[in-house]
Design an enzyme around this catalytic site. Structure first.
Site, mmCIF file in Angstrom:
data_model
loop_
_atom_site.group_PDB
_atom_site.id
_atom_site.type_symbol
_atom_site.label_atom_id
_atom_site.label_comp_id
_atom_site.label_asym_id
_atom_site.label_seq_id
_atom_site.Cartn_x
_atom_site.Cartn_y
_atom_site.Cartn_z
ATOM 1 N N CYS A 98 -48.161 105.006 40.589
ATOM 2 C CA CYS A 98 -48.499 106.573 40.679
ATOM 3 C C CYS A 98 -47.425 107.123 39.959
ATOM 4 C CB CYS A 98 -48.692 106.800 42.207
ATOM 5 S SG CYS A 98 -50.120 106.213 42.805
ATOM 6 N N CYS A 179 -52.640 108.743 39.898
ATOM 7 C CA CYS A 179 -52.464 109.099 41.446
ATOM 8 C C CYS A 179 -51.188 109.638 41.286
ATOM 9 C CB CYS A 179 -52.535 107.850 42.077
ATOM 10 S SG CYS A 179 -51.758 106.342 41.308
#
Ligand code: NAG
Ligand code: NAG
Length: 289
Positions: A98, A179
């Site tokens: 992420c 993300c």
């Protein structure tokens, strides 16, 4: 580290990166057929990726090629839909950490230098599929089990263009994976910096998941010489922010990012907007001596 050596090491890596990252999708032209030696290029890039770029990942490059070929050859040159690449994408699943996702639209001159300098960023071209197919053109021919090396239709000519379909699916996968904090780089020197018809506006934005994405950090960058058409509170960026709000994303927007400015100054150090940068550089030189 002194200011001088810090600045010059940034510059050296920037220059080096121009060489490494000069391949990125270019506009397709109608007169060109499939890129010659496409098989060697695609399979070679795949091996390069799994051996040198991202060692440790395991993919069957020959199998990926087989699935690619299966999707494209013996199809009409405008007859390859997104779903036709399903098996190929199944052969190359990929996930990323992420906070590293970098999206862009109409900022190709800067984006890869930016990703190279701010090393935590990854763009679509850093994924296996992006790396393998960057800058290539391809289309099949219905009558024969082969690519058409003579001519391919223009990217915009049809919905089921084999190149467009692959990038659409690749972009969708990339966005769905995104993300943490993501960054979006848009061009403040054009109208419609956020364009609903661009890959970002039509595919990636819809693929982003507000439950996976923590912040959408928008960066608007204009050319040093302008024109200064759009910014965080002007033009289509405002529409983008509305959409993000509506879909429940948290966001930030900046239109004076220093790194993006410096990257442009590296290419044009004499520009008046870059004076301060150059001045502090020569100042650094003095103290260095
Ligand atoms: C913005 O778009 C224009 C026109 O496509 C291009 O010439 C320019 O390099 C872009 N600017 C940036 C900062 O990417
Ligand atoms: C994510 O972005 C927000 C807003 O810019 C910032 O406050 C936060 O520190 C960022 N988090 C990470 C992990 O980068």
């Amino acid at each position: 580290m002194t200011t001088t050596s810090k600045t010059s090491s940034v510059m050296i890596s920037v220059v080096a990166c121009f060489l490494v990252v000069s391949m990125s999708p270019s506009p397709l032209s109608a007169h060109f057929g499939t890129t010659p030696n496409i098989k060697h290029i695609v399979v070679g890039r795949c091996f390069s990726y799994i051996t040198l770029v991202n060692p440790g990942v395991r993919y069957d490059c020959e199998e990926i090629w087989r699935q690619f070929e299966e999707a494209v050859v013996q199809q009409a040159s405008c007859g390859v839909a997104v779903e036709d690449y399903r098996h190929m994408f199944q052969a190359m699943p990929q996930t990323w950490a992420c906070d590293r996702f970098l999206f862009w639209s109409k900022t190709r001159t800067l984006i890869h230098d930016y990703a190279a300098v701010v090393r935590r960023f990854w763009t679509l071209e850093d994924t296996l599929v992006g790396y393998m197919f960057n800058d290539l053109i391809w289309c099949g021919q219905q009558e024969e089990w082969d690519f058409d090396f003579g001519s391919c239709p223009q990217w915009s000519a049809c919905m089921d263009h084999p190149v467009y379909s692959l990038w659409r699916q690749a972009s969708k996968n990339f966005a769905e994976m995104a993300c943490g904090n993501i960054t979006v780089l848009l061009n403040g020197s054009i109208e419609n910096a956020f364009n609903r018809n661009s890959m970002f506006g039509s595919v990636e934005l819809d693929g982003l998941n507000p439950h996976r994405v923590n912040y959408v950090n928008i960066k608007v960058v204009a050319n040093l010489d302008g024109p200064f058409i759009e910014s965080c509170d002007r033009g289509s960026i405002v529409d983008l922010i509305h959409i993000l709000r509506f879909r429940g994303f948290r966001w930030t927007c900046s239109d004076n990012d220093q790194i993006l400015m410096i990257l442009q100054c590296v290419q044009n150090p004499e520009h008046s907007s870059c004076r301060m940068c150059a001045d502090s550089l020569s100042h650094g030189n003095t103290t260095f001596r």
